[in-house]
Design a protein around this motif. Structure first.
Motif, PDB file in Angstrom:
ATOM      1  N   VAL A 138     -45.454  30.864  33.306  1.00 28.50           N
ATOM      2  CA  VAL A 138     -45.471  31.194  34.734  1.00 28.50           C
ATOM      3  C   VAL A 138     -44.206  31.974  35.073  1.00 28.50           C
ATOM      4  O   VAL A 138     -43.094  31.520  34.768  1.00 28.50           O
ATOM      5  N   SER A 139     -44.373  33.131  35.699  1.00 28.57           N
ATOM      6  CA  SER A 139     -43.209  33.952  36.028  1.00 28.57           C
ATOM      7  C   SER A 139     -43.144  34.244  37.520  1.00 28.57           C
ATOM      8  O   SER A 139     -44.168  34.412  38.188  1.00 28.57           O
ATOM      9  N   ILE A 140     -41.915  34.287  38.015  1.00 28.91           N
ATOM     10  CA  ILE A 140     -41.621  34.617  39.404  1.00 28.91           C
ATOM     11  C   ILE A 140     -41.048  36.033  39.430  1.00 28.91           C
ATOM     12  O   ILE A 140     -40.089  36.315  38.705  1.00 28.91           O
ATOM     13  N   PRO A 141     -41.579  36.937  40.247  1.00 22.02           N
ATOM     14  CA  PRO A 141     -41.050  38.309  40.284  1.00 22.02           C
ATOM     15  C   PRO A 141     -39.611  38.360  40.780  1.00 22.02           C
ATOM     16  O   PRO A 141     -39.145  37.483  41.514  1.00 22.02           O
ATOM     17  N   GLY A 142     -38.906  39.444  40.391  1.00 23.88           N
ATOM     18  CA  GLY A 142     -37.500  39.589  40.722  1.00 23.88           C
ATOM     19  C   GLY A 142     -37.233  40.727  41.691  1.00 23.88           C
ATOM     20  O   GLY A 142     -37.918  41.763  41.675  1.00 23.88           O
ATOM     21  N   TYR A 143     -36.203  40.528  42.517  1.00 20.81           N
ATOM     22  CA  TYR A 143     -35.821  41.491  43.553  1.00 20.81           C
ATOM     23  C   TYR A 143     -34.304  41.643  43.571  1.00 20.81           C
ATOM     24  O   TYR A 143     -33.573  40.800  43.058  1.00 20.81           O
ATOM     25  N   HIS A 144     -33.845  42.719  44.197  1.00 18.99           N
ATOM     26  CA  HIS A 144     -32.442  42.881  44.543  1.00 18.99           C
ATOM     27  C   HIS A 144     -32.300  42.759  46.048  1.00 18.99           C
ATOM     28  O   HIS A 144     -33.119  43.317  46.799  1.00 18.99           O
ATOM     29  N   SER A 188     -36.456  45.823  36.631  1.00 19.20           N
ATOM     30  CA  SER A 188     -37.378  45.303  35.622  1.00 19.20           C
ATOM     31  C   SER A 188     -38.754  44.982  36.196  1.00 19.20           C
ATOM     32  O   SER A 188     -39.704  44.799  35.447  1.00 19.20           O
ATOM     33  N   CYS A 189     -38.860  44.905  37.519  1.00 18.02           N
ATOM     34  CA  CYS A 189     -40.132  44.618  38.177  1.00 18.02           C
ATOM     35  C   CYS A 189     -40.580  45.772  39.074  1.00 18.02           C
ATOM     36  O   CYS A 189     -41.491  45.604  39.894  1.00 18.02           O
ATOM     37  N   SER A 190     -39.960  46.945  38.916  1.00 19.66           N
ATOM     38  CA  SER A 190     -40.208  48.051  39.842  1.00 19.66           C
ATOM     39  C   SER A 190     -41.616  48.607  39.757  1.00 19.66           C
ATOM     40  O   SER A 190     -42.055  49.334  40.658  1.00 19.66           O
ATOM     41  N   SER A 191     -42.348  48.300  38.695  1.00 21.32           N
ATOM     42  CA  SER A 191     -43.743  48.742  38.600  1.00 21.32           C
ATOM     43  C   SER A 191     -44.672  47.915  39.463  1.00 21.32           C
ATOM     44  O   SER A 191     -45.846  48.253  39.621  1.00 21.32           O
ATOM     45  N   GLY A 192     -44.176  46.815  40.032  1.00 17.49           N
ATOM     46  CA  GLY A 192     -44.997  45.992  40.913  1.00 17.49           C
ATOM     47  C   GLY A 192     -45.745  44.897  40.178  1.00 17.49           C
ATOM     48  O   GLY A 192     -45.584  44.689  38.974  1.00 17.49           O
ATOM     49  N   PHE A 193     -46.596  44.212  40.919  1.00 20.34           N
ATOM     50  CA  PHE A 193     -47.284  43.044  40.376  1.00 20.34           C
ATOM     51  C   PHE A 193     -48.380  43.390  39.378  1.00 20.34           C
ATOM     52  O   PHE A 193     -48.717  42.574  38.512  1.00 20.34           O
ATOM     53  N   PHE A 194     -48.984  44.578  39.501  1.00 24.91           N
ATOM     54  CA  PHE A 194     -50.231  44.868  38.784  1.00 24.91           C
ATOM     55  C   PHE A 194     -50.052  45.761  37.563  1.00 24.91           C
ATOM     56  O   PHE A 194     -51.031  46.136  36.929  1.00 24.91           O
ATOM     57  N   LEU A 195     -48.817  46.076  37.240  1.00 21.80           N
ATOM     58  CA  LEU A 195     -48.494  46.799  36.015  1.00 21.80           C
ATOM     59  C   LEU A 195     -47.484  45.966  35.228  1.00 21.80           C
ATOM     60  O   LEU A 195     -46.817  45.099  35.800  1.00 21.80           O
ATOM     61  N   PRO A 196     -47.338  46.207  33.935  1.00 18.76           N
ATOM     62  CA  PRO A 196     -46.424  45.375  33.143  1.00 18.76           C
ATOM     63  C   PRO A 196     -44.983  45.423  33.653  1.00 18.76           C
ATOM     64  O   PRO A 196     -44.470  46.479  34.022  1.00 18.76           O
ATOM     65  N   ASN A 197     -44.344  44.268  33.693  1.00 20.39           N
ATOM     66  CA  ASN A 197     -42.914  44.148  33.984  1.00 20.39           C
ATOM     67  C   ASN A 197     -42.175  43.869  32.680  1.00 20.39           C
ATOM     68  O   ASN A 197     -42.775  43.422  31.690  1.00 20.39           O
ATOM     69  N   SER A 198     -40.865  44.094  32.689  1.00 18.43           N
ATOM     70  CA  SER A 198     -40.106  43.897  31.457  1.00 18.43           C
ATOM     71  C   SER A 198     -39.453  42.524  31.366  1.00 18.43           C
ATOM     72  O   SER A 198     -39.036  42.115  30.285  1.00 18.43           O
TER      73      SER A 198
END
Length: 331
Positions: A138-144, A188-198
């Motif tokens: 389970v992953s939580i997206p990241g923001y600045h 690392s999450c700039s592609s958004g929720f629906f494309l691969p994140n790093s």
């Protein structure tokens, strides 16, 4: 007092909890103000629909000249266990693995960066997602925090004072979900929720999967770990038989603290560090890093403040396929 806290934490680790008990491991180094905010954001009370009996927070601080204050530590609740590691290594690998070795839960969540504050539903959604998908990562997206990536914003004067003003403007911590109002996706999450994140800076998995992966690889020995977190995220998401679950309605939010990849050094030094990190990954894994490609399940409620990031993510995914968004039927 700190030594007694350390001894108590050592005793507690011998009392295991059930498979549904969550152990959060948070690594801290040379960032007391930001770490205090992060810890506050992970405590019962701020975290909603969950009690301190359902999870623990294991804080592992690598010693520096700028550690968390004893006064702050003495007033933490019983489900927080603090460990100060003296003479630490430059990489956070050993600190993470040390913290995970103290986990009493059947679920382990790794937060490699002590500067990342959480929204109020992170813990309850991690627990609920694992109940629904027992083998999930389970992953939580990241923001600045800020309107643009901090390594860019620093060139326009963004600093800790500017960030304090931002947090005051949303009445944090009283309004935890308003963190979305003053943030942008991390790189690392700039592609958004629906494309691969790093990567994810809040990634949770069952203890047996953590053990199967062998934890974080200490061969990533650059200061800060280089691509160590990206490596673990990729290995976890690609582990055979796991279901990747993303919680788009929650987030972790990076605070400015002068980190090497987020604006704390010159552009030239940052680019040199990134290249050394990529080279080390190639040497260790035999190929360039690429984001894991998964078929994630999206889990949890979506607060109004996060909806603009869903819109952004959908637009990015459509553009990547050469598709146009649906026309506005109300126009």
């Amino acid at each position: 007092m700190l030594q007694s806290m350390l001894r108590m934490a050592g005793r507690l680790r011998h009392r295991p909890r059930g498979q549904s008990y969550l152990s959060l491991v948070l690594v801290v180094y040379d960032m007391p103000e930001q770490a205090e905010n992060t810890i506050r954001s992970l405590l019962p009370g701020y975290q909603r629909e969950v009690s301190g009996s359902e999870y623990e927070l294991i804080v592992v601080e690598n010693a520096s000249s700028n550690t968390l204050s004893p006064h702050f530590l003495q007033h933490l609740p019983d489900n927080v266990h603090y460990h100060l590691r003296r003479n630490p290594e430059p990489s956070p690998a050993q600190a993470i693995n040390f913290g995970a070795s103290r986990a009493r839960g059947g679920l382990v969540c790794i937060m490699i960066d002590g500067a990342r504050m959480a929204t109020p539903g992170v813990v309850c959604n991690l627990l609920a997602a694992h109940r629904s998908f027992p083998s999930a990562v389970v992953s939580i997206p990241g923001y600045h925090l800020g309107r643009e990536l901090q390594q860019t914003a620093v060139g326009s004067g963004y600093d800790r004072d500017a960030e304090r003003a931002l947090l005051a403007s949303i009445a944090w911590p009283a309004e935890g979900y308003r963190l979305f109002d003053i943030a942008c996706f991390s790189g690392s999450c700039s592609s958004g929720f629906f494309l691969p994140n790093s990567e994810s800076n809040c990634i949770s998995l069952p203890l047996d999967q953590w053990q199967a992966l062998g934890g974080f690889d200490p061969h990533f020995d650059l200061p800060g770990g280089g691509l160590i977190n990206l490596d673990f995220y990729k290995r976890a998401c690609e582990l055979h038989g796991v279901q990747h679950v993303i919680v788009p309605g929650e987030g972790t939010f990076h605070q400015f603290h002068g980190g090497v990849t987020t604006g704390g050094v010159s552009r030239e030094m940052r680019e040199d560090y990134i290249e050394r990190s990529r080279s080390q990954y190639r040497a260790l894994r035999g190929n360039d890093f690429s984001s894991p490609r998964t078929s994630p399940v999206f889990f949890g409620a979506l607060p109004a403040q996060a909806q603009k990031f869903v819109h952004y993510s959908a637009a990015r995914a459509l553009r990547s396929r050469g598709e146009a968004p649906l026309p506005d039927s109300t126009a």
